[in-house]
Scaffold this active site. Sequence first.
Site, PDB file in Angstrom:
ATOM      1  N   SER A   1       0.843  -1.189   0.000  1.00 12.47           N
ATOM      2  CA  SER A   1       0.000   0.000   0.000  1.00 12.47           C
ATOM      3  C   SER A   1       0.884   1.248   0.000  1.00 12.47           C
ATOM      4  O   SER A   1       1.809   1.346  -0.798  1.00 12.47           O
ATOM      5  CB  SER A   1      -0.952  -0.036   1.200  1.00 12.47           C
ATOM      6  OG  SER A   1      -1.919   0.984   1.096  1.00 12.47           O
TER       7      SER A   1
ATOM      8  N   ASP B   1      -4.565  -2.090  -4.569  1.00 12.66           N
ATOM      9  CA  ASP B   1      -3.807  -2.358  -3.351  1.00 12.66           C
ATOM     10  C   ASP B   1      -3.697  -3.863  -3.100  1.00 12.66           C
ATOM     11  O   ASP B   1      -4.639  -4.621  -3.326  1.00 12.66           O
ATOM     12  CB  ASP B   1      -4.538  -1.673  -2.193  1.00 12.66           C
ATOM     13  CG  ASP B   1      -3.867  -1.884  -0.852  1.00 12.66           C
ATOM     14  OD1 ASP B   1      -2.758  -2.417  -0.825  1.00 12.66           O
ATOM     15  OD2 ASP B   1      -4.467  -1.501   0.165  1.00 12.66           O
TER      16      ASP B   1
END
Length: 244
Positions: free
Chosen positions: A65, A226
């Site tokens: 992330s 992500d």
Amino acid sequence: MAAKPGAPLQPPKAGDLITVLSIDGGGVRGIIPAVILQFLEEKLQEMDGKEARIADYFDVVAGTSTGGLITAMLTVREDQLDCPKFAAKEIKDFYLNHCPKIFPQFRLFPLGKYIKAIFGPMYNGKYLRQIVDKNLGDIKLRQTCTNVVIPTFDMKILQPIIFTSFDRQCKNDGKSVENPHLDVKLKDICIANSAAPVFLPPHHFIHNGSETNTPKKKWNIFKLIDSFFSWVCLISSHSKDSKE
């Protein structure tokens, strides 16, 4: 000081152990590891000189992330040089200066972003794309100062895609070379790895894995988000196997 990017597993930079820096995600909370890394880098500079950088001390830097963005900024190579482009302090400043624009607040109607999330991402990600493009440009994965690992998830094939300088393919003579299929631009990896569902839109891009002008039908098409979904899939798969 940095290891040659894309090479097979090199000996440790110091001592007998492979050193790995793993950086967690969390959106704007990326400022927390950024502050810690700034402190660490300043201490290293006190010992080894002002040119010391975090990437000089780790054999592998990995991030998920927003941690993937920090990974890229720690290891991206300065133009024509072997040293990292950014100091850790600059990464902290990046979060302080740009996060309010990446994640603008709905001050007049605080619940607006949650209502918006019903129909699509809370934020459009345009400013994030602009600022990442400005800072990382066209630098590719193989051009980092040390080995990196940045996971993502491809919504097109519903599979995790792990971008890493360790990814290799071998020629007939046994020599290993970079896998051009995954040697994409760092900015694309970072934008994709920051695209947490609900918050930011998926990152769609096309990559020509060859240095030559191959037909477009052979280009690699990515639609990435992500890497959190990688863990969801792994956990779901494990649970299913356990029941069987």
